[in-house]
Design a protein around this motif. Structure first.
Motif, PDB file in Angstrom:
ATOM      1  N   THR A 119      56.419  51.195  45.564  1.00 45.17           N
ATOM      2  CA  THR A 119      55.139  50.561  45.865  1.00 45.17           C
ATOM      3  C   THR A 119      54.263  50.551  44.623  1.00 45.17           C
ATOM      4  OG1 THR A 119      54.214  52.670  46.627  1.00 45.17           O
ATOM      5  CG2 THR A 119      55.201  51.221  48.296  1.00 45.17           C
ATOM      6  N   GLU A 120      53.221  49.740  44.664  1.00 44.16           N
ATOM      7  CA  GLU A 120      52.295  49.594  43.542  1.00 44.16           C
ATOM      8  C   GLU A 120      50.872  49.898  43.998  1.00 44.16           C
ATOM      9  OE1 GLU A 120      53.143  48.893  40.466  1.00 44.16           O
ATOM     10  OE2 GLU A 120      55.273  48.489  40.811  1.00 44.16           O
ATOM     11  N   ALA A 156      47.806  40.659  43.511  1.00 44.94           N
ATOM     12  CA  ALA A 156      46.887  40.752  42.374  1.00 44.94           C
ATOM     13  C   ALA A 156      47.471  40.133  41.108  1.00 44.94           C
ATOM     14  CB  ALA A 156      46.522  42.215  42.119  1.00 44.94           C
ATOM     15  N   THR A 157      48.751  40.390  40.849  1.00 42.76           N
ATOM     16  CA  THR A 157      49.372  39.928  39.601  1.00 42.76           C
ATOM     17  C   THR A 157      50.302  38.735  39.792  1.00 42.76           C
ATOM     18  OG1 THR A 157      51.261  41.425  39.806  1.00 42.76           O
ATOM     19  CG2 THR A 157      49.270  42.290  38.749  1.00 42.76           C
ATOM     20  N   GLY A 158      50.741  38.500  41.013  1.00 35.84           N
ATOM     21  CA  GLY A 158      51.700  37.433  41.243  1.00 35.84           C
ATOM     22  C   GLY A 158      53.121  37.809  40.861  1.00 35.84           C
ATOM     23  N   GLN A 159      53.334  39.061  40.506  1.00 33.92           N
ATOM     24  CA  GLN A 159      54.658  39.517  40.113  1.00 33.92           C
ATOM     25  C   GLN A 159      55.522  39.807  41.343  1.00 33.92           C
ATOM     26  OE1 GLN A 159      55.786  39.711  36.832  1.00 33.92           O
ATOM     27  NE2 GLN A 159      53.839  38.654  36.447  1.00 33.92           N
ATOM     28  N   PHE A 217      53.769  30.223  44.918  1.00 38.45           N
ATOM     29  CA  PHE A 217      53.005  28.987  44.769  1.00 38.45           C
ATOM     30  C   PHE A 217      52.965  28.566  43.303  1.00 38.45           C
ATOM     31  CE2 PHE A 217      51.167  31.500  48.245  1.00 38.45           C
ATOM     32  CZ  PHE A 217      51.392  30.643  49.308  1.00 38.45           C
ATOM     33  N   ASP A 218      53.049  27.259  43.083  1.00 42.00           N
ATOM     34  CA  ASP A 218      52.905  26.677  41.747  1.00 42.00           C
ATOM     35  C   ASP A 218      51.760  25.665  41.812  1.00 42.00           C
ATOM     36  OD1 ASP A 218      53.026  25.402  39.328  1.00 42.00           O
ATOM     37  OD2 ASP A 218      55.210  25.127  39.342  1.00 42.00           O
ATOM     38  N   PRO A 219      50.527  26.103  41.453  1.00 45.01           N
ATOM     39  CA  PRO A 219      49.371  25.203  41.577  1.00 45.01           C
ATOM     40  C   PRO A 219      49.496  23.940  40.736  1.00 45.01           C
ATOM     41  CG  PRO A 219      48.674  27.484  41.258  1.00 45.01           C
ATOM     42  CD  PRO A 219      50.140  27.446  41.004  1.00 45.01           C
ATOM     43  N   LYS A 230      64.759  44.337  49.046  1.00 50.79           N
ATOM     44  CA  LYS A 230      63.835  43.385  49.650  1.00 50.79           C
ATOM     45  C   LYS A 230      62.733  43.115  48.640  1.00 50.79           C
ATOM     46  CE  LYS A 230      64.034  43.389  54.676  1.00 50.79           C
ATOM     47  NZ  LYS A 230      63.262  43.569  55.928  1.00 50.79           N
ATOM     48  N   ARG A 231      62.264  41.883  48.640  1.00 51.13           N
ATOM     49  CA  ARG A 231      61.267  41.497  47.641  1.00 51.13           C
ATOM     50  C   ARG A 231      59.925  41.193  48.293  1.00 51.13           C
ATOM     51  NH1 ARG A 231      63.595  36.605  44.533  1.00 51.13           N
ATOM     52  NH2 ARG A 231      63.841  35.892  46.682  1.00 51.13           N
ATOM     53  N   SER A 232      58.884  41.415  47.511  1.00 52.54           N
ATOM     54  CA  SER A 232      57.533  41.081  47.948  1.00 52.54           C
ATOM     55  C   SER A 232      56.750  40.629  46.731  1.00 52.54           C
ATOM     56  CB  SER A 232      56.841  42.280  48.616  1.00 52.54           C
ATOM     57  OG  SER A 232      56.742  43.361  47.706  1.00 52.54           O
TER      58      SER A 232
END
Length: 416
Positions: free
Chosen positions: A329-330, A291-294, A245-247, A285-287
């Motif tokens: 994972t984080e 929390a950080t938007g990274q 998302f780009d607010p 695969k990306r996710s």
């Protein structure tokens, strides 16, 4: 695209068809959602099929689909089709109608090799509904995962070649069609695209270009000592997008990445029990870290283990366990996701009546989907159908998010 080689082949070949066959299927169905006290759909679907057989041995198949939905809640209006390549798009004659060339392919033999060119479905794997290797065709989520997967797959312009080997078969696949998984846009009944901008946002789909980002696959299959085995490789675009998302611009962006998929299948009957297994490893695969938007990248392994039992007369029972494991994972993120399925089918009245229950339980979110269906064959070409699709669990879960969309349905199918 691949329609050109088909036309060119027909022009260079004696086109006198030895036989042309036609069959049609008309489905009438209505679905009512008690939670919102409203009709979800009231539709008529026509699925015609033509098969032309040529004296040379070639066969040309065309499958179409026309839909008229009086309610127009599942995919409202004449929606944009950013997920589909140009030659794979539907046509919308009106807000309540759509028309699609579902499949259009040419079959022929070149020596001992079987070749299929055109718009088609290519199915890999042993799993029932849970996709590990069966990712060559993207899916449509117009009705989430409720219809049969054959109707949810989006056929793509592709080339398939099967070459017999001494102890098996080699299948080579080329897919230059860059169509990706289609989610209905925000505001539709089963939309999977979040909209934090309350309908004021703009969707941008960064879909790869056809031909430039083609998918390539190789499948080796064999039958050894009662085992049905395969080894699969696919270089492809991950069809499920990364949503960002780009607010500042109220922008919803769907982005895609390329990945190598390596896996295989193994199945064998043991008396009344059939064991099925399937495993696959995606190189990337990306996710999105909430929390950080990274953006996080990881190798991901998936597998399915299944058992089918048909030892009771007129009964069929099937169960599957599905797990996806992320190697990176984080924080407190769970590295794996698990689902369990149970299918029970009962045939009665000399197979005129079929009763079926399918349950899918998500172990992580503790939510579920239960599908009930009854079919009665009035005659060889008329089938009555009634059922229910019931969602349970938290509204943040895979299935619980559609709790209010639980529905009752009824309809009939006419074939001729």
């Amino acid at each position: 695209m691949l329609i050109l080689p088909i036309i060119w082949t027909l022009l260079l070949t004696p086109v006198r068809a030895a036989e042309v066959e036609h069959a049609s299927l008309i489905e009438v169905e209505a679905a009512y959602s008690p939670e919102v006290s409203g009709w979800q759909k009231q539709e008529i679907v026509w699925r015609p099929e033509w098969i032309a057989r040529f004296e040379s041995g070639m066969r040309l198949t065309l499958l179409g689909e026309g839909r008229l939905d009086a309610k127009d809640e599942l995919d409202p209006g004449r929606p944009d089709q950013p997920f589909r390549a140009g030659l794979t798009q539907k046509s919308f004659p009106g807000d309540h109608a759509d028309v699609e060339l579902r499949e259009f392919y040419l079959d022929n033999y070149v020596g001992d090799a079987f070749v299929r060119l055109g718009k088609q479905q290519i199915v890999w794997g042993q799993a029932d509904g849970l996709r590990v290797l069966d990712v060559l065709n993207p899916l449509s989520y117009r009705e989430f995962i409720l219809p049969d997967i054959e109707h949810r797959r989006i056929p793509l312009w592709s080339a398939l070649t099967e070459i017999p080997l001494d102890n098996g078969t080699a299948q080579i696949v080329w897919i230059p069609d860059a169509t990706v998984t289609k989610s209905t846009l925000p505001g539709a009944t089963y939309s999977l695209i979040p909209d934090p901008f309350a309908g004021e946002g703009r969707l941008e789909v960064d879909r790869p270009d056809s031909f430039a980002k083609s998918d390539f696959g190789l499948k080796l299959s064999t039958f050894q000592q009662g085992w049905d085995l395969s080894l699969n490789y696919l270089y492809h675009t991950i069809d499920d997008p990364l949503i960002q998302f780009d607010p500042s611009e109220q922008l919803i962006r769907a982005d895609y990445n390329r990945s190598h998929l390596i896996g295989g299948t193994a199945s064998k009957p043991f008396g009344d029990v059939t064991f099925r297994s399937e495993i696959g490893l995606e190189s990337e695969k990306r996710s999105l870290d909430p929390a950080t938007g990274q953006v996080r990248k990881s190798e991901v392994a998936s597998y399915v283990l299944g058992l089918d039992y048909s030892g009771f007369s007129d009964w069929f029972v099937s169960t599957q366990f599905f797990q996806t494991y992320r190697f990176s994972t984080e924080r407190d993120e769970e590295p794996s996701d698990e689902q369990f399925t149970l299918l029970v089918r009962r045939d009665a009245m000399n197979n005129a009546l079929s009763l079926e229950v399918l349950g899918i339980y998500d172990l992580n979110n503790r939510d579920s989907l239960i599908q009930l269906e009854a079919e009665y064959s009035v005659s060889t070409n008329v089938v009555l159908r009634t059922g229910a699709d019931l969602f349970f669990g938290k509204r943040t879960g895979t299935f619980g998010q559609f709790h209010d969309e639980s529905r009752l349905s009824a309809g009939f199918t006419l074939s001729f």
